[in-house]
Design a protein around this motif. Structure first.
Motif, mmCIF file in Angstrom:
data_model
loop_
_atom_site.group_PDB
_atom_site.id
_atom_site.type_symbol
_atom_site.label_atom_id
_atom_site.label_comp_id
_atom_site.label_asym_id
_atom_site.label_seq_id
_atom_site.Cartn_x
_atom_site.Cartn_y
_atom_site.Cartn_z
ATOM 1 N N ILE A 1 1.118 -4.534 3.755
ATOM 2 C CA ILE A 1 0.111 -3.552 3.918
ATOM 3 C C ILE A 1 0.084 -2.864 5.148
ATOM 4 C CG2 ILE A 1 -2.295 -3.276 3.683
ATOM 5 C CD1 ILE A 1 -1.246 -4.150 1.019
ATOM 6 N N GLY A 2 -0.073 -1.711 5.317
ATOM 7 C CA GLY A 2 0.377 -1.093 6.578
ATOM 8 C C GLY A 2 -0.810 -1.268 7.546
ATOM 9 N N CYS A 3 -1.869 -1.521 7.377
ATOM 10 C CA CYS A 3 -3.031 -1.523 8.432
ATOM 11 C C CYS A 3 -4.040 -2.323 7.955
ATOM 12 C CB CYS A 3 -3.605 -0.390 8.733
ATOM 13 S SG CYS A 3 -4.835 0.354 7.664
ATOM 14 N N ARG B 1 -2.430 5.747 8.861
ATOM 15 C CA ARG B 1 -2.837 4.674 9.841
ATOM 16 C C ARG B 1 -1.615 3.490 9.826
ATOM 17 N NH1 ARG B 1 -7.725 5.197 6.902
ATOM 18 N NH2 ARG B 1 -9.247 6.178 8.463
ATOM 19 N N ALA B 2 -0.760 3.637 8.799
ATOM 20 C CA ALA B 2 0.502 2.680 8.580
ATOM 21 C C ALA B 2 0.986 2.411 9.995
ATOM 22 C CB ALA B 2 1.198 2.970 7.792
ATOM 23 N N CYS C 1 0.846 -1.284 0.107
ATOM 24 C CA CYS C 1 -0.034 0.050 0.158
ATOM 25 C C CYS C 1 0.952 1.180 -0.026
ATOM 26 C CB CYS C 1 -1.021 0.115 1.187
ATOM 27 S SG CYS C 1 -0.221 0.393 2.658
ATOM 28 N N PRO C 2 0.329 2.560 -0.410
ATOM 29 C CA PRO C 2 1.186 3.685 -0.425
ATOM 30 C C PRO C 2 1.440 4.189 0.807
ATOM 31 C CG PRO C 2 -0.901 4.209 -1.027
ATOM 32 C CD PRO C 2 -0.966 2.603 -0.837
ATOM 33 N N THR C 3 0.645 3.881 2.064
ATOM 34 C CA THR C 3 0.850 3.958 3.220
ATOM 35 C C THR C 3 0.234 5.362 3.540
ATOM 36 O OG1 THR C 3 2.886 5.542 3.400
ATOM 37 C CG2 THR C 3 3.055 3.051 3.505
ATOM 38 N N CYS C 4 -0.322 5.605 4.747
ATOM 39 C CA CYS C 4 -0.763 6.843 5.176
ATOM 40 C C CYS C 4 -0.630 6.887 6.733
ATOM 41 C CB CYS C 4 -2.332 7.027 4.995
ATOM 42 S SG CYS C 4 -3.342 5.914 5.932
ATOM 43 N N VAL D 1 -6.886 -2.000 7.248
ATOM 44 C CA VAL D 1 -8.252 -1.537 6.145
ATOM 45 C C VAL D 1 -8.183 -2.363 5.111
ATOM 46 C CG1 VAL D 1 -8.629 0.423 4.747
ATOM 47 C CG2 VAL D 1 -8.018 0.918 7.137
ATOM 48 N N ASN D 2 -6.841 -2.638 4.293
ATOM 49 C CA ASN D 2 -6.832 -3.637 3.332
ATOM 50 C C ASN D 2 -6.053 -4.752 3.560
ATOM 51 O OD1 ASN D 2 -8.457 -1.812 1.499
ATOM 52 N ND2 ASN D 2 -6.552 -0.255 1.041
HETATM 53 FE FE1 SF4 Z 1 -2.949 3.593 4.980
HETATM 54 FE FE2 SF4 Z 1 -3.978 1.229 5.681
HETATM 55 FE FE3 SF4 Z 1 -4.808 2.042 3.338
HETATM 56 FE FE4 SF4 Z 1 -2.048 1.678 3.733
HETATM 57 S S1 SF4 Z 1 -3.766 0.024 3.771
HETATM 58 S S2 SF4 Z 1 -2.718 3.439 2.756
HETATM 59 S S3 SF4 Z 1 -1.884 2.072 5.884
HETATM 60 S S4 SF4 Z 1 -5.346 2.906 5.122
#
Ligand code: SF4
Length: 378
Positions: A303-305, A275-276, A270-273, A307-308
């Motif tokens: 994947i950082g969190c 929430r990572a 994931c591109p991260t945000c 969500v996905n």
């Molecule tokens: Fe942000 Fe989580 Fe989506 Fe990655 S998967 S971009 S950490 S919301």
């Protein structure tokens, strides 16, 4: 959806470049070209080996002089992959490398001169089962075609190609592939589409002189992506003003992204945000480097969190989803174990290599089982 390809490939006549089949139902091969001095045999062989290790199926080598042809003889003996000799104008060089066992000649019959010379090269190629690649390039279009069309156009490239094709046809030689390159994406794409509708020979795709690493990669991906998605293209070369090893990696990434071929670890990230829960970008970059040696296809999601993460893990062989008190490792979409966020890279690498070893053991057991069955039925 995993592994499914929506692309119906154009039916082409198959040719053989050394032990690599090009066209027909053969996998789309990845090529690159050495940029060493060909007369420097050790440096050229070293680069060919690097390219082969990165996944090049075929490598092209410039042979501009008779000295280079002599060097080519030794290079060919030491090459782990089939070699194409790139020759311009001098038919004697083509005859020499044909004698030395080249796997394909990249030479334009119309540039060799008198008919006897073309015939001599074609006869040598036929005798030794060597295919020819005709390479038309917008940058070196014939003067009269430049005048007729005012500037290089797709139609001009195709007309130029037919001049060479007709010469081979006249000599009843059909064992050739063709490239129609331009640094302009639309010109190259249109030219390839036009020729694809008129001949059934394999097509070698490329956007020539595409540029430096980033811009060249984008241009090549857009141009080749359009053609490959339409089923056009049997072998590809990405031209980058960069280390040729990068050309091979980009070529593979284009084929992998279209589901046309698979090789090595395919990392989904994931591109991260905000929430990572861990450093996704750093992890992915380091992991890609550490796993460069892997040839077996394997899908990995990082994947950082949550969500996905779980959704992506469900589609991959090894998955990792960031969590506050530790990240969840998945095998084949199933939760496997929680791992500490400060040890993710080592644990992920271990997990991937473990999965690969498990696969290898399964393949070996299946092969042994098949062998036993054959012996029993014999
Ligand atoms: Fe942000 Fe989580 Fe989506 Fe990655 S998967 S971009 S950490 S919301």
């Amino acid at each position: 959806m995993k592994g499914q390809s929506w692309i119906v490939r154009r039916k082409t006549r198959q040719i053989r470049v050394g032990n690599v089949l090009v066209g027909g139902d053969a996998p789309i091969s990845v090529q690159s070209m050495t940029n060493t001095e060909t007369t420097d045999v050790d440096a050229t062989v070293a680069q060919i080996v690097q390219l082969a290790n990165a996944g090049a199926d075929i490598v092209r080598v410039s042979v501009p002089t008779m000295d280079a042809a002599e060097a080519f003889k030794i290079i060919k003996q030491r090459s782990p992959v089939p070699l194409v000799a790139d020759i311009h104008f001098d038919y004697r060089i083509a005859l020499k490398v044909a004698e030395y066992g080249v796997d394909c000649l990249r030479i334009n019959p119309g540039n060799i001169g008198k008919e006897e010379r073309v015939r001599a090269v074609v006869d040598a190629a036929r005798d030794k089962g060597i295919p020819i690649r005709i390479g038309v390039n917008a940058g070196s279009l014939e003067k009269d075609l430049q005048e007729k069309y005012g500037e290089p156009t797709p139609e001009a490239l195709v007309e130029s190609a037919f001049r060479h094709i007709d010469m081979l046809d006249k000599l009843n030689f059909h064992d050739f592939k063709l490239s129609l390159k331009s640094s302009n994406v639309f010109m190259a794409v249109s030219a390839y589409r036009l020729i694809a509708a008129q001949i059934d020979n394999p097509l070698h795709l490329g956007i020539t002189e595409a540029g430096a690493f980033r811009t060249g990669t984008v241009k090549s991906s857009v141009g080749l992506g359009m053609l490959l998605a339409e089923g056009i293209g049997d072998t590809i070369r990405i031209s980058l003003a960069a280390d040729p090893v990068e050309e091979v990696k980009v070529g593979w990434d284009i084929l992998k992204s279209l589901g046309l071929r698979n090789r090595g670890v395919n990392i989904i990230a994931c591109p991260t945000c905000s929430r990572a829960e861990f450093d996704v970008i750093g992890t992915v970059n380091e992991l890609e480097l550490r796993l460069e040696d892997v040839r077996e296809p394997l899908d990995v999601s990082v994947i950082g969190c949550v969500v996905n993460g779980p959704g992506e893990a469900g589609e991959t062989d090894v998955g990792l989803t960031g969590g506050f008190s530790g990240s969840m490792l998945y095998f084949d979409g199933e939760k496997h174990e929680k791992i500490p966020n400060n040890d993710i890279i080592d644990r992920l690498e271990k997990a991937v290599r473990g999965k690969l070893a498990e696969r290898e053991a399964q393949h070996a057991a299946a092969a042994k089982g098949a062998e036993r069955l054959t012996v029993k039925n014999a």
